[in-house]
Design a protein around this motif. Structure first.
Motif, mmCIF file in Angstrom:
data_model
loop_
_atom_site.group_PDB
_atom_site.id
_atom_site.type_symbol
_atom_site.label_atom_id
_atom_site.label_comp_id
_atom_site.label_asym_id
_atom_site.label_seq_id
_atom_site.Cartn_x
_atom_site.Cartn_y
_atom_site.Cartn_z
ATOM 1 N N VAL A 1 0.791 -0.711 -0.013
ATOM 2 C CA VAL A 1 -0.406 -0.478 0.080
ATOM 3 C C VAL A 1 0.828 1.334 0.129
ATOM 4 C CG1 VAL A 1 -1.508 -1.102 1.537
ATOM 5 C CG2 VAL A 1 -0.624 -0.023 2.506
ATOM 6 N N GLY B 1 1.237 5.733 1.300
ATOM 7 C CA GLY B 1 0.756 5.942 2.284
ATOM 8 C C GLY B 1 1.402 7.350 1.402
ATOM 9 N N ALA C 1 4.526 0.435 2.622
ATOM 10 C CA ALA C 1 4.076 -0.429 3.552
ATOM 11 C C ALA C 1 3.546 -1.757 3.082
ATOM 12 C CB ALA C 1 3.167 0.659 4.664
ATOM 13 N N ILE D 1 6.325 0.587 7.253
ATOM 14 C CA ILE D 1 6.511 1.277 6.485
ATOM 15 C C ILE D 1 8.044 0.099 5.624
ATOM 16 C CG2 ILE D 1 7.591 3.160 6.161
ATOM 17 C CD1 ILE D 1 4.310 3.775 6.895
ATOM 18 N N SER E 1 -1.462 4.603 5.271
ATOM 19 C CA SER E 1 -1.088 3.277 4.999
ATOM 20 C C SER E 1 -1.705 2.369 5.076
ATOM 21 C CB SER E 1 0.460 2.506 5.413
ATOM 22 O OG SER E 1 0.769 3.242 4.877
ATOM 23 N N THR F 1 -5.314 -0.106 3.830
ATOM 24 C CA THR F 1 -5.104 -1.384 4.458
ATOM 25 C C THR F 1 -7.184 -1.367 4.173
ATOM 26 O OG1 THR F 1 -3.347 -1.475 4.509
ATOM 27 C CG2 THR F 1 -4.496 -3.460 5.751
#
Lengths: 412, 412
Positions: free
Chosen positions: A80, A82, A95, A101, A389, A393
């Motif tokens: 993902v 961020g 991440a 991260i 992030s 998710t």
């Protein structure tokens, strides 16, 4: 399933609980998952095997050969992105779906460059971050973005022409969707994502209710009640920066007079510092003003204060006090366990925090502060991208048409 | 089971859902309950029959011979008592376990008479109310009481020596338990129970989040987010009356200066009216002051305003504006759908409400008020006892050691 296929990943309520536990915490054994779901070990094993079959979970090699083999999110599912956009900064991070991260990039950025230029830069940075890890753009399965202004949630319609010049009315989600064709996109207010980040990896995880206050170019708050972000009827909950402090105060970006933001945020601190320099109240600031060619920043004021400049210290304390005064009202309304202070101006040292504390204690009902902690965010530099992030998710997975975030709200 | 046996009634999660639906709404058919529980008609029938066997539910005679026979709470289970104690009033009502008020008595009462005298009077009134219906004291299965000050929830420890002189530190629950030996006792703050009452039978039932503001001798709020009362870390959420309006203002009961309550509640209105009368600014108030032997009440001011007395109208508007100013902060923080105004001073007419609205709109972030409704409680005279009865019923039933109220919070 592989990251060639985009869109939401649909789960049953039981599967949702498993994925939520693993993405929010860590890989777990089938036995532990059975306990979480209050179901038999056999039933949990069946659910897990099915999720492995669908490519959502995978067995994790813990190096131990025990009965308690753990399962985590299948790393082939993708990553993902961020994106924490501030008024003067851009933070982008990749991440994994467990909220860790992988890589993070921060740079100064002026939000007034507009959505086109900004989102193209986001795309560029994302690809640069992904390249060394061999992740193609299709591997980015979800994007969570925080912007420094009010956002209608969940469609990502940007409300505030005053906060994001040129962005007003933009469905930011649609623009991002074109750049990240395989990703589920979620856009929220910056203070909200920081509150989410604090809930997941910061101090906010230990308590039931807290307020995250971001003090930067603007002032905003993310409000968490019962471990859940409060967004409000029109997505503006936490908008404390536009509570009026002084009807005779300076005009605010929002058009009203004397809002907290216009009185106490970064630009107000800089303005007062300039006045102090020009009035001869601070030789340090006057020097700095000369060097900077007539402009000062809140950071200049922090640095001058750190050098013992009384005028600068006074400006910082005055700003903290005003923020504390408004937070006193927030504390009276919500009686939270914790107030977390973050954002650029929170780097102004302990005197700023002390002034906020004093403001809160002076104006709030004594019993409401019996257990109240008031602290700087210990992860201030990355709390935004962590929150983004997490949001990404949570919105990648869907349980009966609801995101994990919303599903959690109704306690599935 | 009959009302000879006291204490909590324990339910399984499924049974809890059935009892909650019926107590909060109305009798329902087994088919409808099956739909609510997302289970088969057979399973719902089994659960219902078991609850009938235990004397908790009963078949309701609807006069129709249909397949959709309805079940309600067994009326032999008993009744609940709602006690809404104000600073100057006492409201007591008996209600059935479906939340319907059976009988209601209201009288002026001075809370400073102390707990002993007050609770004995509550007992006396309860027995008088119950007698015509043939309900013995053992038939009172739960008592819900609201008091005009902060209460530690759920143990009912009374916090505020300033609000309830002589009550400080009292575990009100224990005292009531001696008077009502068969009842489960719950004590909460008055504004909280009014918010609960509004959720159940008032305007609050239609929305997800709202704030109930009680303006009487004091000013307090009940805060509802996501259809759930917010109590806070130390049970003082909604305590907006002690947000400081003016550091140079008069001393408040709580010891601080210039709290909203000290500036805008009933006694402050009366004090300003007295000043206006003595200063010759209002012949009507001066007359009234003479008739009353030197003292005025907020109600005198309302009546004078209704007769066109400009000074009185100004006092009422000023009070409304200050309340609105503080509520603007609340609106910015929570972005609720609705603000409901109740309490004795809310009988001051539409000009008071208009002033509150103006205060809120003047100082809050415009987008936060796009959909906001600001209204008087349409059931102001009984919202307190309705809330108390609801609270009592919710705490009579227990699901896995949690009250229906708390169980609902986790969405069972």
């Amino acid at each position: 399933m592989s990251h060639q296929q985009g869109g939401h990943i649909s789960l049953s309520p039981d599967e949702g609980q498993i994925v939520q536990a693993i993405t929010r915490e860590r890989p777990m054994s089938r036995t532990e998952l059975a306990r979480r779901l209050s179901c038999s070990r056999a039933k949990a094993g069946e659910l897990v095997n099915d999720l492995i079959g669908r490519g959502i979970l995978e067995d994790v090699d813990t190096g131990r050969k025990t009965r308690s083999r753990q399962v985590g999110i299948n790393h082939e599912l993708g990553v993902v992105l961020g994106v924490d956009l501030g008024t003067t900064s851009l933070d982008v991070a990749l991440a994994d779906l467990g909220g860790r991260i992988i890589t993070h990039h921060a740079e100064p950025w002026a939000v007034e460059r507009g959505p086109q230029t900004t989102l193209n830069r986001v795309h560029e940075v994302a690809l640069e971050l992904a390249r060394p890890f061999g992740i193609p753009v299709e591997g980015i399965r979800a994007v969570g973005m925080g912007v420094p202004g009010p956002v209608r949630f969940p469609d990502g319609f940007i409300i505030g022409e005053h906060f994001l010049p040129g962005w007003d009315g933009l469905i930011a989600r649609e623009h991002l969707a074109r750049l990240f064709p395989n990703a589920v996109i979620t856009v929220d207010n910056d203070a909200n994502v920081m509150a989410i980040g604090s809930m997941r990896q910061g101090r906010g995880g230990d308590v039931s209710s807290f307020v995250f206050v971001k003090v930067g170019t603007g002032i905003g708050a993310g409000v968490v009640v019962d471990r859940k972000l409060v967004r409000g009827a029109t997505s503006t909950a936490g908008h404390i920066g536009h509570t009026c402090v002084d009807f005779n105060g300076p005009i605010c970006r929002c058009g009203n007079h004397g809002c907290l933001e216009a009185m106490a945020a970064g630009p107000a601190i800089a303005r007062r510092a300039r006045e102090a320099a020009l009035a001869g109240r601070s030789p340090i600031l006057a020097d700095c003003l000369k060097r900077r060619g007539g402009a000062l920043t809140a950071q200049d004021v922090s640095e001058a204060a750190a050098q013992g400049d009384a005028a600068s210290l006074n400006i910082i304390q005055e700003s903290g006090r005003m923020i504390g005064d408004i937070l006193a009202g927030v504390v009276n309304v919500l009686n939270p366990d914790l107030v977390i202070v973050g954002g650029g101006v929170s780097k102004s040292g302990y005197q700023f925090l002390a002034a906020i504390r004093r403001g809160i204690l002076n104006r709030s009902y004594p019993y409401a502060t019996v257990r109240l902690r008031i602290e700087y965010s210990p992860i201030a530099d990355r709390v935004g991208v962590i929150g983004c992030s997490t949001l990404a998710t949570d919105w990648l997975f869907e349980v009966e048409g609801k995101s994990l975030e919303a599903a959690n709200a109704v306690g599935f």
